[in-house]
Structure formats: C-alpha cells, structure tokens
Motif scaffolding. Structure first.
Motif, PDB file in Angstrom:
ATOM      1  N   ASP A  47       0.816  -1.222   0.000  1.00 46.50           N
ATOM      2  CA  ASP A  47       0.000   0.000   0.000  1.00 46.50           C
ATOM      3  C   ASP A  47       0.849   1.272   0.000  1.00 46.50           C
ATOM      4  O   ASP A  47       0.310   2.375   0.095  1.00 46.50           O
ATOM      5  N   GLY A  48       2.176   1.108  -0.083  1.00 42.05           N
ATOM      6  CA  GLY A  48       3.061   2.263  -0.116  1.00 42.05           C
ATOM      7  C   GLY A  48       3.388   2.836   1.247  1.00 42.05           C
ATOM      8  O   GLY A  48       4.160   3.780   1.354  1.00 42.05           O
ATOM      9  N   GLN A  49       2.805   2.257   2.321  1.00 38.89           N
ATOM     10  CA  GLN A  49       3.051   2.747   3.675  1.00 38.89           C
ATOM     11  C   GLN A  49       3.552   1.646   4.600  1.00 38.89           C
ATOM     12  O   GLN A  49       3.438   1.744   5.826  1.00 38.89           O
ATOM     13  N   GLY A  50       4.093   0.579   4.021  1.00 41.64           N
ATOM     14  CA  GLY A  50       4.600  -0.525   4.824  1.00 41.64           C
ATOM     15  C   GLY A  50       3.601  -1.629   5.071  1.00 41.64           C
ATOM     16  O   GLY A  50       3.940  -2.660   5.660  1.00 41.64           O
TER      17      GLY A  50
END
Length: 444
Positions: A290-293
C-alpha cells in the motif's frame, strides 16, 4: 531474609531469579511451575532438531541449582484447581509472575474451527511432548499442509513437516510423535505470508535450513517476489539476507524431490474451505503493497488445497485469575515490573517476560526484562520484608493440598527419559504424559 516466589520456570522466570540472587545476598527464591519439568518454552517450544538453542537449558539449570534458588514443580497458580493468587501472596514477601503468553492469535476468518485447523503451538506442543498435548490426528490423511505465517515458529513447523525420520531419530522427540511423522504422507507444505519477503520475521539461519532438507525442493514464485519493490540497500542486514536467500531459491531448477516447500508471499487468508467435514483448502486474497509498509486487498483470490492448516501469526497473553489484565495488549498492567491495580502499584506483586511486555523479542530479551523487575522489587524490599511469612512455603503448599515436585523429582524424570531412550536405541526420549512424568518424579 527476603523470600520471593517466581511463577514460571522458563527463561523470564529463571533470569528474574538469577538477577534477584545476584543483586542481593539476602534473597531466597522459589521458582514455581505448573509442570513437573522446568525451562518452559526452551523445553516445550524449541524444535527438537535445534540442539544449540535447546542447550540453553544448561544455563537455566545453573540458575535453578543456585544455593538460594529452589525449583518447585507441579504447583498450579490461579484458575480451577490452582492456588489462589491471594493465598500465594500470603506465603512470600513478593511474587513475580512470569507466565508468558499462553495462547495463539486467531485469524478471525470463516472456517477457522474446522477439523484439521490448528494453532502452530498445538502442533509444536505435541511433537515437543507437552503433557497437556495430544495426538489429535494432525497428519491423518494429509498430503498438503498450509502454514500461515512467516516467522521462526512457522519455519519450525514447516521444517518438521518436511523432515525425514532419519534426521529426527537422534532428537529427544517423543516416540509416539516420531512414529507418526515417520509414516507421514505429506508431500507439499505451503508457508504463506500476507506481506513480502522484505518484511518477514524469520531469522536467516532458520530460513536457510529449509533449503538444506534432504529430498526436499523449495519453490518460490518469481511473480510474488516482483511485488516486493523495497530497495535492498535500505533494509536492515538481517532482512536483506532473507530476501537474498528467497531470491536464490527462485533461481533453482525444478527437481524430482519427494517433498516440496512452497514459500508464498502477498496472500492473505480469507476463508478455510470445507471438504468431507474437515479442512480441504485455504482461500487466500492476493494483496499488494500500500506504499506505507502495509498491504491492501486486490479482490483476486486463490485456493490452496490443504488437509492441515497451522496458524502461526503470533502469541497472546491470557488472564491469570486474581491478577489485573489489559485485554488490548494481552499483558498485566505494570510500572517497571510492579503490578498496577486500579491505577495504583500493588505492593509485593510483579511481572516479567511476555506477560509484562507482550510476545516480543528473543530468548535473550528476557534477561534485561527480568533485571528491571528484580531491581524494582529489591528497591521495595525494606517495606516488603516487614511482613511475616512462613519460614518454608512448602508446608503451606502442602496444607493447600499441593505436593510440589522438587529438583530431585525433576532429576528422576531426566533419568527416566535417558533410560527410555536407551531402551529404544535412541538418545534421551521425552516422556509425553502426566502419569509417566509424575510417576518418574515420585520414584525419587
């Protein structure tokens, strides 16, 4: 003389006892355990083929054989049939609870309670000879198994499912479990994580062992590796090595090995599917970074056939009757190890280990954790020692209907396990049930 009870003889309990007697020459410690055997997860949670880790029993033994430390097994605390916390508190100046995290986290998905679905801990307890465990037919009719999780416990159970009897025979595994694994017909084991290899929690040494199993081929899907776009240079060294190992497996040519280990990523369990009244497959949703870990679901699904499902997604503490408990964290509320009741420190009550900080860290993490608690307890010692307690708690335990198993009883169990191994042409072989353990202990 300050008299302290430590409840639990695993690493956290032993390290707490060690810190107490090292810091103060006027402390005596009784280490209590519900089981007649000491060492906790080092005896019942470490895989039998991991002799180096199991050798930690030697350092824990040194603690329990200290002249001011006494092991008392067979002493249940709290719950049905257990010694009430209040009564135990009356027997000692202070009590330290080191009771670990006794249950597994659940998946919370449909079908999780189908026959054939278990926690990894239940499987580990069985092949480690925990007296509460039983052979629940784990491997009956199983050709394909799914292990949900990508930590060290997941690696352990995956390895045990794929190991041959030749490699397991020299271990202390109970004979019943060895016989069952010897006749196993498992050909495929799927170890599945919801995120990518760069975020997996296993250690590289354990991971590499999967690639060295005889007559076993490790399969990794290159398309799944491609989803993990993390720059290797930004990863901690341990996680970078994990990714390198997994990528190396993806480059291996196929083989005609009898067993296959499928290491899968970016799959989130959505449902356990039933077939003939038991687990028949696991339905996974494909995830994506999700691009946030974290990951997010994609709405695409894949069914993996499995007659055995083992979940290994973390541990969780359980309440001990008589102690406060925070269900959100699965821990006992505390201040530097001092138990907190209704917002105030409860004199003479302490915690250490997983029930204090949650199921985090490795075995060695328990040493500073126990030291912090011991330091707090000894700072409180002048006030604690003013209260009258029995000269010897064993008499008080017997008055409560509990006959403790002393260190000599444990030594008798050790002798019985060595004798059993000799009769079976093996090394030490663990006794796997309460009757045999207590019978051996009483023979002392």
């Amino acid at each position: 003389m300050l008299r302290v009870a430590v409840v639990g003889s695993g690493p956290s309990g032993c390290y707490t006892a060690q810190s107490l007697v090292q810091q103060d020459p006027d402390v005596r410690v009784d280490v209590l355990d519900r089981l007649p055997c000491p060492y906790g997860l080092v005896r019942y949670g470490v895989a039998p083929d991991h002799e180096k880790i199991k050798s930690l029993q030697g350092s824990l033994r040194t603690v329990l054989e200290h002249e001011r430390v006494r092991f008392l097994g067979g002493v249940p605390v709290g719950g049905p049939g257990g010694l009430p916390v209040e009564r135990l508190r009356s027997m000692y100046h202070a009590v330290v609870y080191c009771v670990g995290a006794a249950t597994d986290r659940r998946l919370g998905i449909p079908g999780e309670d189908l026959p054939g679905s278990w926690s990894a801990t239940e499987f580990v307890s069985w092949y480690s000879a925990h007296p509460d465990a039983r052979d629940a037919g784990f491997l009956s009719g199983v050709r394909s198994a799914v292990v949900i999780g990508v930590g060290n416990v997941a690696v352990d159970v995956t390895r045990m499912l794929a190991r041959g009897v030749t490699e397991l025979r020299p271990t202390d595994m109970p004979q019943e479990a060895l016989d069952t694994l010897a006749t196993s017909r498992v050909t495929d084991v799927h170890m599945v994580g919801r995120r990518g290899p760069s975020q997996a929690r296993f250690t590289t040494k354990e991971l590499r062992e999967l690639g060295g199993l005889p007559d076993t081929h490790v399969i990794v899907d290159r398309a799944e590796l491609a989803l993990d776009t993390v720059d290797l240079a930004t990863l901690p060294a341990a996680r970078r090595r994990n990714v390198e190992v997994v990528r190396g497996w993806a480059d291996r040519p196929s083989s005609g090995a009898a067993r296959r280990i499928h290491v899968r990523f970016f799959l989130r369990p959505a449902q356990l599917l039933e077939h003939d009244g038991r687990v028949g497959a696991v339905r996974f949703e494909r995830t994506a970074p999700d691009g946030q870990g974290g990951v997010t679901g994609t709405g695409r699904y894949e069914d993996v056939p499995a007659q055995l499902v083992l979940r290994s997604v973390g541990y969780r503490g359980v309440p001990l009757e008589g102690l406060p408990f925070d269900p959100a964290t699965g821990t006992v509320p505390h201040l530097e190890g001092r138990v907190v009741r209704e917002g105030a420190v409860s004199p003479g009550e302490y915690v250490a280990g997983w029930i204090k900080r949650g199921p985090t860290g490795v075995i060695g993490t328990n040493r500073p954790c126990g030291k912090e608690t011991a330091t707090a307890l000894l700072a409180d010692a002048p006030a604690l020692a003013s209260r009258q307690v029995p000269e010897d708690a064993v008499a008080a335990l017997r008055a409560a209907g509990i006959e403790p198993v002393p260190w000599t009883g444990w030594q008798a169990i050790e002798r019985a396990e060595a004798e059993l191994g000799a009769r079976l042409g093996r090394s030490v072989v663990k006794l796997a049930d309460w009757d045999r353990l207590l019978g051996a202990a009483r023979s002392a």
